[in-house]
Every structure is written in structure tokens, then in C-alpha cells.
Design a protein around this motif. Structure first.
Motif, PDB file in Angstrom:
ATOM      1  N   SER A   8       0.846  -1.183   0.000  1.00  0.00           N
ATOM      2  CA  SER A   8       0.000   0.000   0.000  1.00  0.00           C
ATOM      3  C   SER A   8       0.881   1.232   0.000  1.00  0.00           C
ATOM      4  O   SER A   8       1.993   1.220   0.531  1.00  0.00           O
ATOM      5  CB  SER A   8      -0.920   0.006   1.229  1.00  0.00           C
ATOM      6  N   ILE A   9       0.359   2.328  -0.552  1.00  0.00           N
ATOM      7  CA  ILE A   9       1.121   3.582  -0.556  1.00  0.00           C
ATOM      8  C   ILE A   9       1.347   4.073   0.871  1.00  0.00           C
ATOM      9  O   ILE A   9       2.339   4.730   1.170  1.00  0.00           O
ATOM     10  CB  ILE A   9       0.391   4.656  -1.403  1.00  0.00           C
ATOM     11  N   ARG A  10       0.448   3.713   1.799  1.00  0.00           N
ATOM     12  CA  ARG A  10       0.611   4.141   3.194  1.00  0.00           C
ATOM     13  C   ARG A  10       1.757   3.416   3.886  1.00  0.00           C
ATOM     14  O   ARG A  10       2.216   3.847   4.943  1.00  0.00           O
ATOM     15  CB  ARG A  10      -0.696   3.903   3.958  1.00  0.00           C
ATOM     16  N   ASP A  11       2.196   2.301   3.305  1.00  0.00           N
ATOM     17  CA  ASP A  11       3.270   1.519   3.920  1.00  0.00           C
ATOM     18  C   ASP A  11       4.659   1.885   3.400  1.00  0.00           C
ATOM     19  O   ASP A  11       5.656   1.324   3.860  1.00  0.00           O
ATOM     20  CB  ASP A  11       3.039   0.023   3.664  1.00  0.00           C
ATOM     21  N   VAL A  12       4.712   2.788   2.440  1.00  0.00           N
ATOM     22  CA  VAL A  12       6.007   3.156   1.865  1.00  0.00           C
ATOM     23  C   VAL A  12       6.838   3.918   2.893  1.00  0.00           C
ATOM     24  O   VAL A  12       6.373   4.890   3.507  1.00  0.00           O
ATOM     25  CB  VAL A  12       5.810   4.008   0.589  1.00  0.00           C
ATOM     26  N   LEU A  13       8.079   3.497   3.069  1.00  0.00           N
ATOM     27  CA  LEU A  13       8.989   4.130   4.025  1.00  0.00           C
ATOM     28  C   LEU A  13      10.106   4.849   3.285  1.00  0.00           C
ATOM     29  O   LEU A  13      10.354   4.614   2.100  1.00  0.00           O
ATOM     30  CB  LEU A  13       9.586   3.065   4.951  1.00  0.00           C
ATOM     31  N   GLN A  14      10.816   5.708   4.009  1.00  0.00           N
ATOM     32  CA  GLN A  14      11.931   6.423   3.401  1.00  0.00           C
ATOM     33  C   GLN A  14      12.994   5.439   2.903  1.00  0.00           C
ATOM     34  O   GLN A  14      13.603   5.654   1.852  1.00  0.00           O
ATOM     35  CB  GLN A  14      12.551   7.391   4.407  1.00  0.00           C
ATOM     36  N   GLU A  15      13.175   4.331   3.630  1.00  0.00           N
ATOM     37  CA  GLU A  15      14.163   3.343   3.192  1.00  0.00           C
ATOM     38  C   GLU A  15      13.776   2.718   1.847  1.00  0.00           C
ATOM     39  O   GLU A  15      14.640   2.402   1.023  1.00  0.00           O
ATOM     40  CB  GLU A  15      14.290   2.222   4.233  1.00  0.00           C
ATOM     41  N   ASP A  16      12.472   2.536   1.630  1.00  0.00           N
ATOM     42  CA  ASP A  16      12.018   1.993   0.348  1.00  0.00           C
ATOM     43  C   ASP A  16      12.362   2.948  -0.786  1.00  0.00           C
ATOM     44  O   ASP A  16      12.748   2.526  -1.881  1.00  0.00           O
ATOM     45  CB  ASP A  16      10.507   1.755   0.373  1.00  0.00           C
ATOM     46  N   ILE A  17      12.214   4.239  -0.511  1.00  0.00           N
ATOM     47  CA  ILE A  17      12.503   5.246  -1.534  1.00  0.00           C
ATOM     48  C   ILE A  17      13.997   5.278  -1.827  1.00  0.00           C
ATOM     49  O   ILE A  17      14.423   5.349  -2.984  1.00  0.00           O
ATOM     50  CB  ILE A  17      11.982   6.627  -1.070  1.00  0.00           C
ATOM     51  N   GLU A  18      14.813   5.200  -0.789  1.00  0.00           N
ATOM     52  CA  GLU A  18      16.265   5.168  -0.993  1.00  0.00           C
ATOM     53  C   GLU A  18      16.673   3.954  -1.820  1.00  0.00           C
ATOM     54  O   GLU A  18      17.587   4.016  -2.645  1.00  0.00           O
ATOM     55  CB  GLU A  18      16.986   5.134   0.358  1.00  0.00           C
ATOM     56  N   ALA A  33       7.260  14.976   0.887  1.00  0.00           N
ATOM     57  CA  ALA A  33       6.290  15.483  -0.085  1.00  0.00           C
ATOM     58  C   ALA A  33       5.169  14.472  -0.314  1.00  0.00           C
ATOM     59  O   ALA A  33       3.993  14.832  -0.428  1.00  0.00           O
ATOM     60  CB  ALA A  33       6.990  15.804  -1.404  1.00  0.00           C
ATOM     61  N   LEU A  34       5.536  13.185  -0.359  1.00  0.00           N
ATOM     62  CA  LEU A  34       4.542  12.136  -0.565  1.00  0.00           C
ATOM     63  C   LEU A  34       3.595  12.047   0.627  1.00  0.00           C
ATOM     64  O   LEU A  34       2.367  11.954   0.465  1.00  0.00           O
ATOM     65  CB  LEU A  34       5.247  10.801  -0.790  1.00  0.00           C
ATOM     66  N   ILE A  35       4.148  12.099   1.838  1.00  0.00           N
ATOM     67  CA  ILE A  35       3.328  12.047   3.051  1.00  0.00           C
ATOM     68  C   ILE A  35       2.381  13.240   3.102  1.00  0.00           C
ATOM     69  O   ILE A  35       1.219  13.127   3.516  1.00  0.00           O
ATOM     70  CB  ILE A  35       4.217  11.998   4.314  1.00  0.00           C
ATOM     71  N   ASP A  36       2.864  14.392   2.653  1.00  0.00           N
ATOM     72  CA  ASP A  36       2.021  15.588   2.647  1.00  0.00           C
ATOM     73  C   ASP A  36       0.800  15.392   1.752  1.00  0.00           C
ATOM     74  O   ASP A  36      -0.325  15.764   2.117  1.00  0.00           O
ATOM     75  CB  ASP A  36       2.832  16.788   2.171  1.00  0.00           C
ATOM     76  N   VAL A  37       1.013  14.807   0.573  1.00  0.00           N
ATOM     77  CA  VAL A  37      -0.107  14.551  -0.336  1.00  0.00           C
ATOM     78  C   VAL A  37      -1.088  13.577   0.299  1.00  0.00           C
ATOM     79  O   VAL A  37      -2.315  13.789   0.270  1.00  0.00           O
ATOM     80  CB  VAL A  37       0.397  13.989  -1.682  1.00  0.00           C
ATOM     81  N   ILE A  38      -0.570  12.507   0.901  1.00  0.00           N
ATOM     82  CA  ILE A  38      -1.441  11.501   1.516  1.00  0.00           C
ATOM     83  C   ILE A  38      -2.224  12.094   2.680  1.00  0.00           C
ATOM     84  O   ILE A  38      -3.441  11.885   2.815  1.00  0.00           O
ATOM     85  CB  ILE A  38      -0.610  10.288   1.975  1.00  0.00           C
ATOM     86  N   MET A  56       0.390  13.221  -9.062  1.00  0.00           N
ATOM     87  CA  MET A  56       0.786  13.761 -10.365  1.00  0.00           C
ATOM     88  C   MET A  56       0.739  15.280 -10.372  1.00  0.00           C
ATOM     89  O   MET A  56       1.661  15.956 -10.851  1.00  0.00           O
ATOM     90  CB  MET A  56      -0.148  13.229 -11.457  1.00  0.00           C
ATOM     91  N   GLU A  57      -0.348  15.847  -9.866  1.00  0.00           N
ATOM     92  CA  GLU A  57      -0.512  17.294  -9.917  1.00  0.00           C
ATOM     93  C   GLU A  57       0.456  18.002  -8.980  1.00  0.00           C
ATOM     94  O   GLU A  57       0.814  19.160  -9.218  1.00  0.00           O
ATOM     95  CB  GLU A  57      -1.961  17.653  -9.602  1.00  0.00           C
ATOM     96  N   ALA A  58       0.889  17.312  -7.934  1.00  0.00           N
ATOM     97  CA  ALA A  58       1.890  17.906  -7.040  1.00  0.00           C
ATOM     98  C   ALA A  58       3.263  17.964  -7.691  1.00  0.00           C
ATOM     99  O   ALA A  58       4.135  18.743  -7.268  1.00  0.00           O
ATOM    100  CB  ALA A  58       1.959  17.107  -5.739  1.00  0.00           C
ATOM    101  N   GLY A  59       3.481  17.140  -8.718  1.00  0.00           N
ATOM    102  CA  GLY A  59       4.743  17.171  -9.460  1.00  0.00           C
ATOM    103  C   GLY A  59       5.926  16.618  -8.700  1.00  0.00           C
ATOM    104  O   GLY A  59       7.080  16.954  -9.014  1.00  0.00           O
ATOM    105  N   ILE A  60       5.676  15.753  -7.724  1.00  0.00           N
ATOM    106  CA  ILE A  60       6.808  15.249  -6.939  1.00  0.00           C
ATOM    107  C   ILE A  60       7.564  14.143  -7.674  1.00  0.00           C
ATOM    108  O   ILE A  60       8.735  13.897  -7.392  1.00  0.00           O
ATOM    109  CB  ILE A  60       6.363  14.774  -5.543  1.00  0.00           C
ATOM    110  N   LEU A  61       6.895  13.439  -8.592  1.00  0.00           N
ATOM    111  CA  LEU A  61       7.589  12.467  -9.440  1.00  0.00           C
ATOM    112  C   LEU A  61       8.114  13.177 -10.673  1.00  0.00           C
ATOM    113  O   LEU A  61       7.342  13.803 -11.408  1.00  0.00           O
ATOM    114  CB  LEU A  61       6.634  11.345  -9.857  1.00  0.00           C
TER     115      LEU A  61
END
Length: 734
Positions: A8-18, A33-38, A56-61
């Protein structure tokens, strides 16, 4: 799914992103930025499409982010999406403020209230009503569109559509009109706005990647076409069939337009064909001559072309040099070099002027061919109606505008070549051509340097770019719309290319040479899903039928063969070497008083209103009494292991009788990998059981180095099927 995926997107951690390959500092910034959108959309977390849209509209990707990060976010957002009840998940969403300025949105705002009355709301909400109106009232729709594109009738049509001739199931379009469709491409127009100074073509040679992009203005293009038309008159006469067998260079485009301007007929032959295929097409069309090149330059290598043409035909050949001004080999006595061909009119005082040959709208201007994978290729005549259709469809669905620069690697021997040419010149856009291989760095740099705004692809090309990472670092930010056609798209490959251009929409197109267009597409007024079509093309009606030929209701999810309404402007009413009536209408059912037109695709209408093309009716198989398609099985198997490049599913009867056996052929990303077919067999069965049907059994798996394909890159399942039948026949005899 390929790549990294979370529950789930709620389970994504900073380590996963790294772990996707970005620095700890950037990972921290992205995570926040992702947490802010959620957090801002907690109450909507059950609506995965809302979360994805907000991301998408936040442009973080960003395009510069590694692909595993895009995979992580996309697949995590949609990890709980119920495909069975909701269909494919959308990745792109139209905004009302921009939808009103698309080509179709603009005419809907002008004509919608009058045509749809109080039902009209806005271009997004009312699109389905507008499409239905266009199917029921094609004359009204085409009368509107003709005011928007550059069609100049020398004698105006008596009406838009005429059903007097009952032998033509689809009737006649623009009866009584006279024009020259090549002239429409070459003259200035007020709307779409194109002047003599407008840039008509930009191009680059693959060995000049560091030099500025070349260009021709509309006036310069017109003069070049007229020079060639004058030279044609010294050899050929009005009505002659003249072949073009060469890469789609600026010279090939000039020759194509000149042949039609002179009242002759282009015979389109793909430059990849062997001598035997050239010979068959020259004989079928009875062509009087052929334009070709001495060599084809691809990736710095020279490949013979003229020598293949010589083996394939005795007709006079005009030979263009691939490099420089002199032909790089000795040519036959009766043939002409490009230089000597043009010298035939060197004395003519007004060689840059040519009076176009005006002909009735139903006059043939181009012979195109089916791929010919099942015998002699069908010779498909295009009249002057066909270019109007293809230009109008890209105007409507790809939103081609006079300010656009449009590139689509293709060839005049395939339907996308003429479609691209007319889509640019009739809509006033700039045609972008790369003289070389589109597989690597040079093509990507050309897209960047020429400022391409519309880019068309085929799925196998995108797969190559993704797997080789050859497009890394290029700025493709000017691209506003992508297009794809030719074969089924891969979701992850589409995710990759869309991410490279800031998640711009990909317009999926599926049609046929005999239709001069796509019958099913996307459009910028509807949300788009990867690998899916959102709408039949405007004015196109079709039904999906069950095994007994009974149409499914228009709003019901289903799978079946698609039959087209016959009133399809631009489609063929004759074939050069086959019985048109037998091919397209023989034994076809009637629907609402119409005899339906055969097309041959198996189409799925999904929940949510999307469409998936599951392959040709010839590629269906019966597994345990259940019909399915090769493409459907391949889509599941392609995701069964990360080392799989592609799969091909075929069904065979081992002893000539009994049930069909499912065989999966595999090509790995790295051919040096040592994989046991039994391991893949288990993975395929698990994937099919979980995602398709637990009753389907994989009987055999074989790993190959590559798959056989047509010159237009279509998978030849028939050859694979025949090979496996032969192999199992030998085993059975032993």
C-alpha cells in the motif's frame, strides 16, 4: 507487476525510496512530499485514483527520477485496486480548463449546446453524448471538422454522404467533389494557420547528431515537390502506378507528394522487404517505375536496398544516394540516378511551378498492402477520402495543431507513414524526420533538439529504450502528447515513457490500413489508463459479439469479436487483388438495419468503460472449453518473472485431435541466463491461475533467442505455432 511494489502507498517508508536509487537527502525530501499529499487526502485513501492524481498534480515524481521510484509509487498507490470490478486504473486525468482548448473540446463548446441541447454541460462530462451524436449524425460531424482542417475542394461536394449506390455498404463520401489532396498539403491556409514561412519539415541525418536540425518552409517544400512533379512528367503519364521503396526521409516525402500532385498513384513498399516481397507488390500493382535508395544507413552501417529492388523488378528505378549527391554503386543501364532524374528538367524555365492534376474524390492515390503474413498481401487502395479521415482522426484524438512538431518513426510502406504525413500537412503541423535508427541516443537527441511536441511510438521500440536506458538525460519536456500503435502495450513500459515526459497522456490507437485510421483510440477529454483505449474514434460505431454472433449491450463488460458499422468515412470499398465484399461483408450479421463490417479483432470492454484489444480472432484458442486470446495469456505471463523480455502463447493439438495444448514461448532479457523451462512453467501456471483462469494448464515452455516478426514488427504466432506442431509431431511419431 514488474519492478518494486509495496502492499500500500501508506506503507512506503523512506528506506524503500532510498532503495530505488536516489540519495538519502532526496529520498527524505520525496518522502515528506509524498506524506504531505497523503495526509491532505486521508479521507479519500479508498479512492486510489484520487491519490495518484494528486501525486501527479503535485509534481513530486520527476522525469529525472529512476524508474524504480516511479514503479514504487504507481504500483503502491494501485496495490488494492480491484481490476475485476473497476477495470484498468487511470494514470492521466483531463482538466476542464485545458480540455476546452483541445481541438474537439473547442468545437464541443461552440456546437455542443446546439447539437445536444440542454444535455450539454462541458467537453469532459458530455464527451460520450457527443461521440454518440457523431455516430448517429456523421454528416453533421464531418461538416464541422472540414472547416477545421486544410481541405481545398476545386469542385465542392454535392453533399457530405450519399447512400444511393446500394453496392457500397458504407455509401459514398463527398460525392461530386474534385481536388488534389497533395495540393491541400502544400498550400497556405487561414485555418489551420499555415503560411509560406511556416516550417513544414525538420530532419537530421544520424551521422550529424551534433549539427543543427535541418528545415524546409512550406514554400520550399512546395517548390521541391513541384520540381519532382515536373520531372515525373518526362517519364510517366497521368494514372501510372509508381512505387516508393526507401526510408521515410524528406526526399521520400517530397516524392510521395509529387506523384499524387502529378495525378499518379503511389505504390507503398516497406524498405525492409526482401526481393520476393518487392516483386509480388510490383506485380500486383503493375507499377511502371520505382524510387529507391542505393543503401540504407542504420547505426552507422550500410544495408543494401537497390540490389534488392533490382532482384525484385525490371521496372525503371530512380536511385537516391543515401549519402552525398552521387549514387554509391553502379546502376542498371535503364535506371536513373536522382541527380540525372532532376537534370531532365534543368532547362525548364518554371520548373518550381506545377499545375496540380485535379481528380474526383474517389480517385485512387495510394496502394498500401497488408503485412501478407498469411499469403499474398491484400492491395488496399486509398482514395482522396482516406487522407481526410486520417488527418481528421489525429486532429481529434491526438489533438494535432498547427503549432505542433510531430514525429513518429515509421515508413511510407506501412499505414502510419501516410497517416503521419497527412496528419502534419493537412493540420498545418511540422513533420519531424530522423534519417537513421530510432533505437538509440541519436534519435533521442533529435527529439530534444527539434522540440518535438507529439511523439508516436510502437511498444517494442519503447521496450528497447527502457531496457537499454539510451534516452537518459534528454529533455523531452516539450512533448505534450504521446501516441502508440502496432501491437499491445506493456503497462510498465508505458509507465516508463510517460514518466519521461512528465506523465503526459499516451493515446493508444488501433485500426487498419483498410480503414485509413484507428477505430478505437484514446482522447484528451477522458481519463487514460496504461495499455487501454478509452473510446471508439469519433463517428465510429461498433458492436462486440459473443460466440453466436449476438451483440453484447453497449455498456456491458464483455469479450468478443468486434464488428464495425459500415458507415466509416475513409474505409475501403474495393481491393486491388481480392473480393472486397467477400473479405469484409460476406456472411456478416445485420444490426439496426446495417450489414456489419468484419474487422477481426478480439476486444474486451472492461468495467470502467475502457477497451483492450486482445489480438486477432485468428489468435484465439480454446482451452478446456473456454475461449481466450494469445494476448490475454501473454500479458499475464510477461509479468511472471522479472527476467522475461516477452512471451508468445500458442495452442496446438498434438495428435491432430483432442484438446488444445497451451505452449508458452519465451525470450529472456539476457539470453545468456540459464533458466530451466520447468521453473518458468511453474511461474506461468501460478500467474495464470491467480490472474486469469485456474482451469488453464500450461503444457509446455520453450526458451528462444528471439521471435519471428513481420517487417512492421508484428509477432508471427502462426510461424511459432507451425514450428511447435512440427516439433510435437516428430515427438509423437517417435
Amino acid at each position: 507487476m514488474e519492478g518494486v511494489k509495496k502492499n500500500s502507498i501508506r506503507d512506503v517508508l523512506q528506506e524503500d525510496i532510498e532503495a530505488t536509487g536516489i540519495s538519502p537527502e532526496d529520498a527524505r525530501e520525496f518522502y515528506l512530499a509524498l506524506i504531505d499529499v497523503i495526509d491532505r487526502h486521508l479521507e479519500e485513501l479508498g479512492s486510489e485514483d484520487v491519490i495518484w492524481r494528486e501525486v501527479m498534480e503535485a509534481g513530486i515524481l520527476k522525469p529525472s527520477h529512476p524508474h524504480p521510484l516511479h514503479q514504487l509509487v504507481y504500483y503502491s498507490v494501485y496495490s488494492s485496486w480491484d481490476h475485476a470490478s473497476r477495470g484498468p486504473p487511470p494514470y492521466w486525468f483531463p482538466r476542464l480548463e485545458s480540455a476546452r482548448f483541445t481541438n474537439v473540446g473547442r468545437i464541443m463548446e461552440v456546437y455542443g449546446p446546439k447539437l445536444l441541447g440542454s444535455s450539454y454541460q462541458d467537453p469532459i462530462t458530455s464527451y460520450s453524448l457527443f461521440h454518440k451524436f457523431s455516430v448517429q449524425n456523421p454528416e453533421v460531424h464531418w461538416s464541422i471538422v472540414l472547416r477545421e482542417i486544410s481541405i481545398i475542394f476545386r469542385q465542392s461536394p454535392k453533399r457530405i454522404h450519399d447512400m444511393t449506390d446500394k453496392s457500397k455498404h458504407g455509401g459514398s463520401w463527398f460525392p461530386g467533389s474534385v481536388l488534389n489532396i497533395a495540393e491541400c498539403c502544400l498550400l497556405p491556409a487561414y485555418f489551420p494557420k499555415k503560411t509560406d514561412e511556416s516550417v513544414a519539415v525538420v530532419w537530421r541525418e544520424e551521422w550529424d547528431d551534433d549539427r543543427p536540425v535541418n528545415s524546409l518552409s512550406l514554400k520550399e517544400l512546395r517548390e521541391q515537390v513541384m520540381i519532382v512533379a515536373n520531372a515525373l512528367d518526362t517519364i510517366f503519364t497521368k494514372g501510372d502506378f509508381i512505387a516508393i521503396d526507401m526510408p521515410m526521409t524528406v526526399t521520400a516525402v517530397i516524392i510521395y507528394l509529387a506523384i499524387i500532385l502529378a495525378g499518379c498513384v503511389v505504390v507503398s513498399i516497406a524498405d525492409s522487404f526482401a526481393a520476393r516481397e518487392i516483386e509480388s507488390r510490383m506485380k500486383i500493382s503493375n507499377a511502371k517505375g520505382i524510387f529507391t535508395q542505393d543503401f540504407i544507413i542504420r547505426g552507422g552501417k550500410r544495408f543494401p536496398l537497390y540490389s534488392r529492388v533490382v532482384k525484385g523488378t525490371n521496372c525503371k528505378a530512380i536511385v537516391i544516394p543515401a549519402i552525398g549527391e552521387e549514387v554509391g554503386l553502379e546502376i542498371r543501364k535503364n535506371d536513373l540516378s536522382w541527380k540525372n532524374f532532376l537534370l531532365r528538367i534543368a532547362h525548364k524555365p518554371r520548373r518550381c511551378y506545377y499545375s496540380p492534376v485535379y481528380q474526383p474524390v474517389e480517385t485512387t492515390t495510394n496502394i498500401l498492402f497488408s503485412s501478407g503474413t498469411t499469403g499474398e498481401p491484400k492491395a488496399i487502395p486509398w482514395t482522396q477520402v482516406s487522407p481526410i479521415r486520417c488527418a481528421a482522426d489525429t486532429w481529434s484524438h491526438n489533438d494535432v495543431r498547427a503549432t505542433d512538431i510531430f514525429c513518429w518513426p515509421t515508413n511510407l510502406g506501412w499505414v502510419m507513414g501516410p497517416i503521419l504525413l497527412y496528419s502534419c500537412f493537412i493540420n498545418g503541423a511540422t513533420l519531424a524526420l530522423y534519417h537513421g535508427s530510432p533505437l538509440g541516443y541519436g534519435f533521442g537527441k533529435f527529439i530534444q533538439d527539434s522540440g518535438v511536441t507529439l511523439l508516436g511510438t510502437v511498444p517494442s521500440l519503447v521496450k528497447t529504450w527502457k531496457n537499454t536506458n539510451c534516452m537518459a538525460g534528454f529533455d523531452w519536456s516539450k512533448i505534450r502528447v504521446l501516441g502508440t500503435t502496432g501491437e499491445s502495450s506493456n503497462v510498465d513500459d508505458n509507465l516508463w515513457i510517460s514518466s519521461k515526459v512528465g506523465y503526459k497522456p499516451i493515446i493508444e490507437c488501433c485500426g487498419g490500413t483498410e480503414l485509413a485510421s484507428a477505430y478505437i483510440q484514446g482522447i484528451l477529454l477522458q481519463p487514460q489508463a496504461f495499455g487501454a483505449f478509452s473510446t471508439p474514434s469519433l463517428t465510429t460505431g461498433f458492436v462486440i459479439v459473443d460466440e453466436k454472433g449476438v451483440p453484447y449491450p453497449d455498456d456491458e463488460p464483455c469479450i468478443g469479436e468486434v464488428y464495425l458499422f459500415p458507415k466509416h468515412m475513409g474505409s475501403t470499398d474495393r481491393l486491388l487483388n481480392a473480393d472486397h465484399e467477400k473479405v469484409y461483408f460476406d456472411k456478416m450479421p445485420t444490426y439496426r438495419g446495417m450489414t456489419l463490417r468484419r474487422h477481426g479483432d478480439i476486444v474486451q470492454r472492461t468495467p470502467g468503460g475502457y477497451f483492450m484489444v486482445l489480438g486477432r480472432a485468428d489468435d484465439t484458442m480454446n482451452l478446456g472449453g473456454i475461449k481466450t486470446s494469445s494476448v490475454e495469456i501473454e500479458m499475464v505471463c510477461n509479468r511472471a518473472d522479472e527476467n522475461i523480455l516477452e512471451t508468445a502463447a500458442v495452442a496446438i493439438k498434438i495428435a491432430g485431435n483432442g484438446p488444445e495444448n497451451l505452449v508458452i514461448l519465451v525470450v529472456l532479457k539476457n539470453n545468456s541466463l540459464k533458466y530451466e523451462p520447468s521453473v518458468l512453467k511453474s511461474k506461468f501456471e501460478k500467474a495464470i491461475r491467480e490472474n486469469l483462469n485456474p482451469l488453464f494448464k500450461v503444457n509446455y515452455v520453450k526458451i528462444l533467442q528471439h521471435f519471428p516478426r513481420t517487417a512492421s514488427n508484428k509477432l508471427l504466432r502462426r510461424i511459432l505455432r507451425d514450428q511447435m506442431v512440427h516439433e510435437f509431431s516428430l515427438r509423437h511419431r517417435l
